[in-house]
Design a protein around this motif. Sequence first.
Motif, PDB file in Angstrom:
ATOM      1  N   ARG A 115       0.640  -1.146   0.192  1.00 33.58           N
ATOM      2  CA  ARG A 115       0.025   0.006   0.016  1.00 33.58           C
ATOM      3  C   ARG A 115       0.663   1.305   0.138  1.00 33.58           C
ATOM      4  NH1 ARG A 115      -4.539  -1.004   4.389  1.00 33.58           N
ATOM      5  NH2 ARG A 115      -5.604  -2.796   3.598  1.00 33.58           N
ATOM      6  N   ARG A 117       3.946   1.526  -1.069  1.00 26.45           N
ATOM      7  CA  ARG A 117       4.592   1.887  -2.538  1.00 26.45           C
ATOM      8  C   ARG A 117       3.629   2.326  -3.362  1.00 26.45           C
ATOM      9  NH1 ARG A 117       6.482  -3.645  -1.539  1.00 26.45           N
ATOM     10  NH2 ARG A 117       8.616  -3.667  -0.626  1.00 26.45           N
ATOM     11  N   LYS A 118       2.376   1.861  -3.351  1.00 26.79           N
ATOM     12  CA  LYS A 118       1.406   2.219  -4.371  1.00 26.79           C
ATOM     13  C   LYS A 118       0.837   3.702  -4.001  1.00 26.79           C
ATOM     14  CE  LYS A 118      -2.614  -0.077  -6.066  1.00 26.79           C
ATOM     15  NZ  LYS A 118      -4.010  -0.852  -5.784  1.00 26.79           N
ATOM     16  N   ARG A 119       0.737   4.095  -2.860  1.00 24.28           N
ATOM     17  CA  ARG A 119       0.589   5.659  -2.504  1.00 24.28           C
ATOM     18  C   ARG A 119       1.607   6.496  -2.903  1.00 24.28           C
ATOM     19  NH1 ARG A 119       0.402   5.692   3.029  1.00 24.28           N
ATOM     20  NH2 ARG A 119      -1.252   3.872   3.070  1.00 24.28           N
ATOM     21  N   ASP A 120       3.186   5.929  -2.591  1.00 24.48           N
ATOM     22  CA  ASP A 120       4.128   6.491  -3.210  1.00 24.48           C
ATOM     23  C   ASP A 120       4.179   6.848  -4.580  1.00 24.48           C
ATOM     24  OD1 ASP A 120       4.791   7.214  -0.436  1.00 24.48           O
ATOM     25  OD2 ASP A 120       6.417   5.547  -0.613  1.00 24.48           O
ATOM     26  N   LYS A 121       3.902   5.785  -5.329  1.00 20.93           N
ATOM     27  CA  LYS A 121       3.857   5.784  -7.085  1.00 20.93           C
ATOM     28  C   LYS A 121       2.726   6.940  -7.157  1.00 20.93           C
ATOM     29  CE  LYS A 121       4.412   1.806  -8.853  1.00 20.93           C
ATOM     30  NZ  LYS A 121       4.364   0.514  -9.442  1.00 20.93           N
ATOM     31  N   LYS A 122       1.791   6.831  -6.582  1.00 20.49           N
ATOM     32  CA  LYS A 122       0.611   7.902  -7.197  1.00 20.49           C
ATOM     33  C   LYS A 122       1.066   9.231  -6.725  1.00 20.49           C
ATOM     34  CE  LYS A 122      -3.675   5.074  -6.690  1.00 20.49           C
ATOM     35  NZ  LYS A 122      -4.904   4.949  -5.522  1.00 20.49           N
ATOM     36  N   ARG A 123       1.528   9.459  -5.588  1.00 14.92           N
ATOM     37  CA  ARG A 123       1.966  10.819  -5.148  1.00 14.92           C
ATOM     38  C   ARG A 123       3.123  11.407  -6.327  1.00 14.92           C
ATOM     39  NH1 ARG A 123       3.829  10.348   0.380  1.00 14.92           N
ATOM     40  NH2 ARG A 123       1.692  10.270   0.881  1.00 14.92           N
ATOM     41  N   THR A 124       3.999  10.588  -6.479  1.00 10.48           N
ATOM     42  CA  THR A 124       5.066  11.085  -7.607  1.00 10.48           C
ATOM     43  C   THR A 124       4.640  11.208  -9.042  1.00 10.48           C
ATOM     44  OG1 THR A 124       5.663   8.759  -7.941  1.00 10.48           O
ATOM     45  CG2 THR A 124       7.029   9.867  -6.243  1.00 10.48           C
ATOM     46  N   ALA A 125       3.527  10.588  -9.452  1.00 13.01           N
ATOM     47  CA  ALA A 125       2.857  10.840 -10.639  1.00 13.01           C
ATOM     48  C   ALA A 125       2.026  12.041 -10.637  1.00 13.01           C
ATOM     49  CB  ALA A 125       2.122   9.648 -10.802  1.00 13.01           C
TER      50      ALA A 125
END
Length: 141
Positions: A115, A117-125
């Motif tokens: 979760r 990692r997914k949140r960090d990926k969304k945040r950077t995108a």
Amino acid sequence: MPEQRARTYHRNRVANTFSEEIGAMLEGELSDPRIAPSYVTDVVLAPGGKSARIFVAVHGTEQEEASTLEGLLAARAYIRSQLRDRMGVRHVPELTFAIDRSEKMTGRMDELLGRMRKRDKKRTAAEPEPTPVSTTPISKP
């Protein structure tokens, strides 16, 4: 003084034998209805060999874990006598059972890390790319 290698080897062999034999008992020899499907994850033998702690993982809810622990504690004397007969030894250590929740915790930790990692990926995108600042000096007329 460090412990002798042979003594450590013997303790590990005894722990492995306990794990196998108690695991076989859990698979079908214990007829207590309180004992849910479970298996032995680890056996920790005390240095003197007077006691052993058996960690058991239970497939089921926390209520089933509690009832399995009660059933195992009630069958402790039977398990000791069976181990004595099967291993052909005079002394079997005092057995203590404990529920091993490490696999459930590991699964939960993996879920939480996924979760994150997914949140960090969304945040950077979602963050806009910063515009590069030019470093050339601007001359005034």
